[in-house]
Design a protein around this motif. Structure first.
Motif, mmCIF file in Angstrom:
data_model
loop_
_atom_site.group_PDB
_atom_site.id
_atom_site.type_symbol
_atom_site.label_atom_id
_atom_site.label_comp_id
_atom_site.label_asym_id
_atom_site.label_seq_id
_atom_site.Cartn_x
_atom_site.Cartn_y
_atom_site.Cartn_z
ATOM 1 N N THR A 1 0.809 -1.216 0.000
ATOM 2 C CA THR A 1 0.000 0.000 0.000
ATOM 3 C C THR A 1 0.843 1.268 0.000
ATOM 4 O O THR A 1 0.556 2.211 -0.736
ATOM 5 C CB THR A 1 -0.943 0.001 1.217
ATOM 6 N N ALA A 2 1.892 1.327 0.808
ATOM 7 C CA ALA A 2 2.724 2.535 0.864
ATOM 8 C C ALA A 2 3.339 2.839 -0.497
ATOM 9 O O ALA A 2 3.370 3.999 -0.928
ATOM 10 C CB ALA A 2 3.809 2.389 1.920
ATOM 11 N N CYS A 3 3.811 1.813 -1.189
ATOM 12 C CA CYS A 3 4.386 2.023 -2.523
ATOM 13 C C CYS A 3 3.314 2.433 -3.527
ATOM 14 O O CYS A 3 3.543 3.305 -4.368
ATOM 15 C CB CYS A 3 5.093 0.758 -2.997
ATOM 16 N N ARG A 4 2.144 1.792 -3.437
ATOM 17 C CA ARG A 4 1.055 2.177 -4.343
ATOM 18 C C ARG A 4 0.690 3.641 -4.142
ATOM 19 O O ARG A 4 0.465 4.376 -5.105
ATOM 20 C CB ARG A 4 -0.175 1.299 -4.126
ATOM 21 N N ARG A 5 0.644 4.076 -2.892
ATOM 22 C CA ARG A 5 0.331 5.484 -2.619
ATOM 23 C C ARG A 5 1.399 6.408 -3.195
ATOM 24 O O ARG A 5 1.081 7.496 -3.691
ATOM 25 C CB ARG A 5 0.182 5.698 -1.115
ATOM 26 N N LEU A 6 2.678 5.985 -3.151
ATOM 27 C CA LEU A 6 3.740 6.769 -3.778
ATOM 28 C C LEU A 6 3.506 6.858 -5.280
ATOM 29 O O LEU A 6 3.575 7.944 -5.865
ATOM 30 C CB LEU A 6 5.115 6.155 -3.501
ATOM 31 N N GLU B 1 0.746 6.600 -6.847
ATOM 32 C CA GLU B 1 -0.394 7.494 -7.059
ATOM 33 C C GLU B 1 0.038 8.950 -6.962
ATOM 34 O O GLU B 1 -0.337 9.780 -7.792
ATOM 35 C CB GLU B 1 -1.493 7.216 -6.027
ATOM 36 N N ALA B 2 0.846 9.279 -5.946
ATOM 37 C CA ALA B 2 1.267 10.662 -5.717
ATOM 38 C C ALA B 2 2.086 11.212 -6.871
ATOM 39 O O ALA B 2 1.975 12.401 -7.203
ATOM 40 C CB ALA B 2 2.057 10.762 -4.409
ATOM 41 N N TRP C 1 0.292 5.514 -11.042
ATOM 42 C CA TRP C 1 -0.580 4.372 -10.750
ATOM 43 C C TRP C 1 -1.737 4.252 -11.730
ATOM 44 O O TRP C 1 -2.160 3.144 -12.063
ATOM 45 C CB TRP C 1 -1.089 4.444 -9.319
ATOM 46 N N ARG D 1 -3.480 0.773 -12.955
ATOM 47 C CA ARG D 1 -4.605 0.470 -12.059
ATOM 48 C C ARG D 1 -5.498 -0.645 -12.592
ATOM 49 O O ARG D 1 -5.876 -1.567 -11.859
ATOM 50 C CB ARG D 1 -5.435 1.731 -11.830
ATOM 51 N N GLU E 1 -9.355 -0.900 0.745
ATOM 52 C CA GLU E 1 -7.983 -0.703 0.279
ATOM 53 C C GLU E 1 -7.141 -1.913 0.673
ATOM 54 O O GLU E 1 -6.695 -2.026 1.811
ATOM 55 C CB GLU E 1 -7.404 0.575 0.891
#
Length: 198
Positions: free
Chosen positions: A55-60, A62-63, A67, A71, A106
């Protein structure tokens, strides 16, 4: 060719490309960000592997805007069970279990084909003005106010920073004299991709 004050990243996989995007977005277009990796000359990417993206990497991803490019292809990992048993064992005790959502709806991770994520990162990097070069970092020489980076194509970049993102067997790390320590687990794994009719 000499570019003053550049940041050069040796390695164009997840780490190098994600860092290049974050630097470009954080520092703005005034500071050139260059990624050097021979694999960047192969489009689309041919990396046949797949990676679990937590999740932390996916959020990166996305930022930094990458992503959305994967997706629809990313598969959520809803449950993972780790055991240490032989096939003939009557019972298989569970040593580690990953399950559930980080937040409602999530999942804790997604499985993504490397080639798709690398291609999505390349598309974003090009759109952000990151200079992608399909060559190696051949050598470098440190000086008091920076570092001269010589690429495999013969170009020399007067950089303020050289970042080694060229993998676990990093030649740049070795040349810098940065030691690593590792050990063998004496274990093997079988990794497969399963396709089915439905």
């Amino acid at each position: 060719m000499s570019v003053q004050g550049s940041i050069v990243i040796g390695g164009g996989a997840f780490a190098g490309l994600a860092l290049a995007l974050a630097l470009r977005q954080g520092l703005g277009p005034e500071i050139p960000v260059i990624v050097a990796d021979p694999a960047l000359g192969t489009r689309p990417s041919r990396d046949p592997r797949a990676t679990a993206i937590v999740t932390a990497c996916r959020r990166l991803f996305e930022a930094i805007g990458a992503w959305d490019g994967v997706r629809s292809e990313a598969q959520p990992i809803l449950d993972m069970v780790v055991t240490d048993s032989r096939l003939e064992d009557a019972t298989r005790p569970v040593f580690l279990n990953f399950a559930g959502d980080v937040a409602p709806g999530e999942p804790f991770a997604h499985m993504v084909e490397n080639r798709r994520l690398i291609d999505a990162l390349v598309v974003r990097a090009e759109a952000e003005g990151v200079d992608l070069r399909a060559t190696t970092v051949a050598s470098y020489d440190a000086r008091a106010d920076g570092i001269d980076v010589t690429l495999g194509d013969g170009s020399v970049i007067a950089a303020s920073l050289l970042i080694a993102a060229d993998g676990a067997r990093s030649k740049l790390r070795e040349r810098a004299g940065i030691a690593t320590h590792g050990w063998e687990y004496d274990q093997s794994g079988i990794v497969v991709t399963v396709g089915h009719e439905r």
